[in-house]
Design an enzyme around this catalytic site. Structure first.
Site, PDB file in Angstrom:
ATOM      1  N   LEU A   1       2.364  -7.169  22.802  1.00 55.33           N
ATOM      2  CA  LEU A   1       1.787  -6.319  23.845  1.00 55.33           C
ATOM      3  C   LEU A   1       2.345  -4.901  23.840  1.00 55.33           C
ATOM      4  O   LEU A   1       2.325  -4.217  24.857  1.00 55.33           O
ATOM      5  CB  LEU A   1       2.046  -6.971  25.215  1.00 55.33           C
ATOM      6  N   GLY A   2       2.886  -4.466  22.714  1.00 57.48           N
ATOM      7  CA  GLY A   2       3.395  -3.094  22.612  1.00 57.48           C
ATOM      8  C   GLY A   2       4.492  -2.840  23.623  1.00 57.48           C
ATOM      9  O   GLY A   2       5.464  -3.588  23.710  1.00 57.48           O
TER      10      GLY A   2
ATOM     11  N   ALA B   1       3.283   0.116  11.809  1.00 61.14           N
ATOM     12  CA  ALA B   1       4.164  -0.965  11.331  1.00 61.14           C
ATOM     13  C   ALA B   1       5.079  -1.550  12.399  1.00 61.14           C
ATOM     14  O   ALA B   1       5.958  -2.357  12.080  1.00 61.14           O
ATOM     15  CB  ALA B   1       4.999  -0.526  10.120  1.00 61.14           C
ATOM     16  N   ALA B   2       4.854  -1.193  13.676  1.00 61.51           N
ATOM     17  CA  ALA B   2       5.667  -1.806  14.734  1.00 61.51           C
ATOM     18  C   ALA B   2       5.432  -3.318  14.753  1.00 61.51           C
ATOM     19  O   ALA B   2       6.367  -4.107  14.900  1.00 61.51           O
ATOM     20  CB  ALA B   2       5.321  -1.199  16.087  1.00 61.51           C
ATOM     21  N   GLY B   3       4.167  -3.710  14.589  1.00 63.09           N
ATOM     22  CA  GLY B   3       3.847  -5.143  14.565  1.00 63.09           C
ATOM     23  C   GLY B   3       4.480  -5.838  13.363  1.00 63.09           C
ATOM     24  O   GLY B   3       4.943  -6.988  13.454  1.00 63.09           O
ATOM     25  N   ASP B   4       4.515  -5.150  12.234  1.00 61.27           N
ATOM     26  CA  ASP B   4       5.149  -5.728  11.030  1.00 61.27           C
ATOM     27  C   ASP B   4       6.645  -5.921  11.266  1.00 61.27           C
ATOM     28  O   ASP B   4       7.228  -6.938  10.880  1.00 61.27           O
ATOM     29  CB  ASP B   4       4.935  -4.808   9.818  1.00 61.27           C
TER      30      ASP B   4
ATOM     31  N   LYS C   1       0.984  -4.106   5.013  1.00 61.10           N
ATOM     32  CA  LYS C   1       1.544  -5.018   6.026  1.00 61.10           C
ATOM     33  C   LYS C   1       2.516  -6.033   5.422  1.00 61.10           C
ATOM     34  O   LYS C   1       3.560  -6.335   6.005  1.00 61.10           O
ATOM     35  CB  LYS C   1       0.416  -5.726   6.776  1.00 61.10           C
ATOM     36  N   GLY C   2       2.184  -6.565   4.242  1.00 58.75           N
ATOM     37  CA  GLY C   2       3.074  -7.547   3.622  1.00 58.75           C
ATOM     38  C   GLY C   2       4.395  -6.912   3.235  1.00 58.75           C
ATOM     39  O   GLY C   2       5.478  -7.411   3.574  1.00 58.75           O
TER      40      GLY C   2
ATOM     41  N   ASN D   1       0.837  -1.212   0.000  1.00 62.74           N
ATOM     42  CA  ASN D   1       0.000   0.000   0.000  1.00 62.74           C
ATOM     43  C   ASN D   1       0.864   1.251   0.000  1.00 62.74           C
ATOM     44  O   ASN D   1       1.926   1.266   0.607  1.00 62.74           O
ATOM     45  CB  ASN D   1      -0.843   0.102   1.293  1.00 62.74           C
TER      46      ASN D   1
ATOM     47  N   ASP E   1       5.826   7.111  16.377  1.00 67.10           N
ATOM     48  CA  ASP E   1       4.823   6.593  15.446  1.00 67.10           C
ATOM     49  C   ASP E   1       4.805   5.062  15.552  1.00 67.10           C
ATOM     50  O   ASP E   1       5.809   4.412  15.258  1.00 67.10           O
ATOM     51  CB  ASP E   1       5.214   7.017  14.010  1.00 67.10           C
TER      52      ASP E   1
HETATM   53  O1  RIB Z   1       0.754  -2.257   9.622  1.00 63.13           O
HETATM   54  C1  RIB Z   1       0.846  -0.969   9.083  1.00 63.13           C
HETATM   55  C2  RIB Z   1       0.269  -0.930   7.701  1.00 63.13           C
HETATM   56  O2  RIB Z   1      -1.117  -1.158   7.765  1.00 63.13           O
HETATM   57  C3  RIB Z   1       0.417   0.386   7.000  1.00 63.13           C
HETATM   58  O3  RIB Z   1       1.644   0.503   6.310  1.00 63.13           O
HETATM   59  C4  RIB Z   1      -0.805   0.430   6.085  1.00 63.13           C
HETATM   60  O4  RIB Z   1      -0.490   0.320   4.733  1.00 63.13           O
HETATM   61  C5  RIB Z   1      -1.684  -0.719   6.561  1.00 63.13           C
HETATM   62  O5  RIB Z   1      -1.617  -1.773   5.704  1.00 63.13           O
END
Ligand code: RIB
Length: 318
Positions: free
Chosen positions: A227-228, A255-258, A41-42, A12, A252
Site C-alpha cells: 500500500l505504498g 522498484a520500491a515494490g521490488d 523487476k527480477g 532491463n 523516486d
Molecule cells: O519495478 C521497477 C522496474 O520495472 C524497473 O526497473 C523497470 O525495468 C521495470 O521492469
C-alpha cells in the site's frame, strides 16, 4: 549452510527522464535530466536481496539477456551486489530488455518495458536449471517473463521444496493453476484491484483486507497487498495484519515494490516471523524511495537495521 533465494525474472536497462508532470496521451512535455540505471523487476529483486542479505543469504538469478553492452552492464551490477549470475544466459534472438521511465516531481513514475530477451526465457530453460533451485529456501517471481515460464518455474520450485513469492507485476489475468502454485502473492493496490476486476481507486488498509481476502480465495496460501506510504496488509487465510510504513521523503518510487519483496524474502529465509518480515520489508522499501534508480536505490542491511532501531512497532492484527 546459509539460506538461499532464487530469483526467476527480467533484467532491463532503465532509461529514466525526469519531468515536471507525466505526459497525458498525445501530449509532449519537456523533460529535464536523463539517466540510465540497471533495472528489471527480477534483477531488482535479486540485487536488493543480495544487498539486504549480506553474507548471510545466498542469491541466484535465472534470466535471459542479449549479446550487447547492456547485458554486460546488468550482469556486472548484479555480481557487484553479490548475486550469482551463472544462470543468466544470453540469446541471439533478441536484444537485452529495456525500460523507458518518466519520473515526475513527486517521485511517481510511468514505465514502458520492451521485454526483448526476457521474452525468450522458456519453460525448458528453467527446467534445465533445476539444480539451481536445489537446497534454496525461497523463489521470487514477477511477470516480465512469459506466463507459461512463470507457471512452470513455480511448479518446479515447489517440487524442489522452495516457498514461492509472486509479484503480479506488470498486472495481467492469472490462471487458477498458476495461482495455486503461489505461497505468497504480493500485488500493489492497483494490481490487486485489477486481478479482482474492480475499478481503480485509492485503497485504505481497511479496504485492502477485502482485496487480500478475495485474492487469497483465488489460490495463493497468503496475500500481501503493498500500500505504498500506508504500509502493507497481509492475509494468510486466518488473520489480517496491517504493518505501517516508515515516514520518509520520496524522491523516486521506482522498484520500491521490488525492494519490498526482496526484504520479505530475506527476512523469511532467515527465519523471521511474518510480522517482523513485513516490518523489515517496509523499512527496505521506504529507504529505496528516498533515492533515484532501481537497483541503485536498494539499501544495505546496515541502513535497514538503523531505520529499524527504536521503531519495532509490530504489525497489528485487524
Ligand atoms: O519495478 C521497477 C522496474 O520495472 C524497473 O526497473 C523497470 O525495468 C521495470 O521492469
Amino acid at each position: 549452510m546459509k539460506p538461499s533465494i532464487v530469483v526467476v525474472g527480467s533484467l532491463n536497462m532503465d532509461f529514466v527522464v525526469s519531468v515536471k508532470q507525466l505526459a497525458a496521451p498525445g501530449e509532449t512535455v519537456l523533460g529535464r535530466n536523463f539517466q540510465m540505471f540497471p533495472g528489471g523487476k527480477g534483477a531488482n529483486q535479486a540485487c536488493a536481496s543480495a544487498k539486504l542479505g549480506g553474507n548471510s543469504v545466498g542469491v541466484k538469478m535465472i534470466g535471459r539477456v542479449g549479446y550487447d553492452i547492456f547485458a554486460d552492464h546488468l550482469k556486472a551490477s548484479l555480481s557487484a551486489a553479490g548475486v550469482d549470475v551463472s544462470a543468466v544466459h544470453a540469446t541471439r534472438a533478441q536484444a537485452t530488455g529495456v525500460a523507458f521511465i518518466w519520473l515526475d516531481a513527486a517521485g511517481q513514475n510511468s514505465i514502458v518495458v520492451a521485454s526483448g530477451a526476457n521474452g525468450e526465457l522458456a519453460a525448458a530453460d528453467v527446467e534445465a536449471m533445476r539444480p539451481v533451485f536445489r537446497g534454496a529456501r525461497y523463489a521470487l517471481f514477477q511477470l516480465e517473463t512469459p506466463l507459461g515460464t512463470v507457471e512452470a518455474a513455480l511448479k518446479l520450485a515447489h517440487e524442489e521444496g522452495l516457498e514461492t513469492i509472486l509479484d503480479p507485476a506488470p498486472s495481467q489475468p492469472l490462471p487458477a493453476g498458476l495461482l495455486a502454485q503461489v505461497d505468497i502473492l504480493t500485488p500493489n493496490e492497483t494490481e490487486a484491484l485489477k486481478l479482482l476486476g474492480r475499478p481503480m481507486a485509492r485503497v485504505s488498509p481497511g479496504e485492502a483486507k477485502m482485496l487480500a481476502t478475495g485474492l487469497q480465495q483465488m489460490g495463493p496460501k497468503a496475500v500481501i497487498v503493498k500500500l505504498g506510504d500506508q504500509g502493507c496488509l497481509a492475509y494468510d487465510g486466518v488473520r489480517h495484519r496491517h504493518s505501517p510504513s516508515f515516514a520518509v521523503e520520496v524522491a523516486d518510487t521506482t522498484a520500491a515494490g521490488d525492494t519490498f519483496n526482496a526484504g520479505l524474502a530475506v527476512a523469511l529465509a532467515e527465519g523471521a516471523p511474518l510480522e517482523r518480515a513485513l516490518r523489515f520489508a517496509n523499512a527496505a522499501a521506504a529507504i529505496s524511495v528516498t533515492r533515484c534508480g532501481a537497483q541503485a536505490s536498494a539499501p544495505s542491511r546496515r541502513e535497514v537495521d538503523a531505520l529499524f532501531q527504536g521503531q519495532q512497532e509490530p504489525a497489528r492484527l485487524t
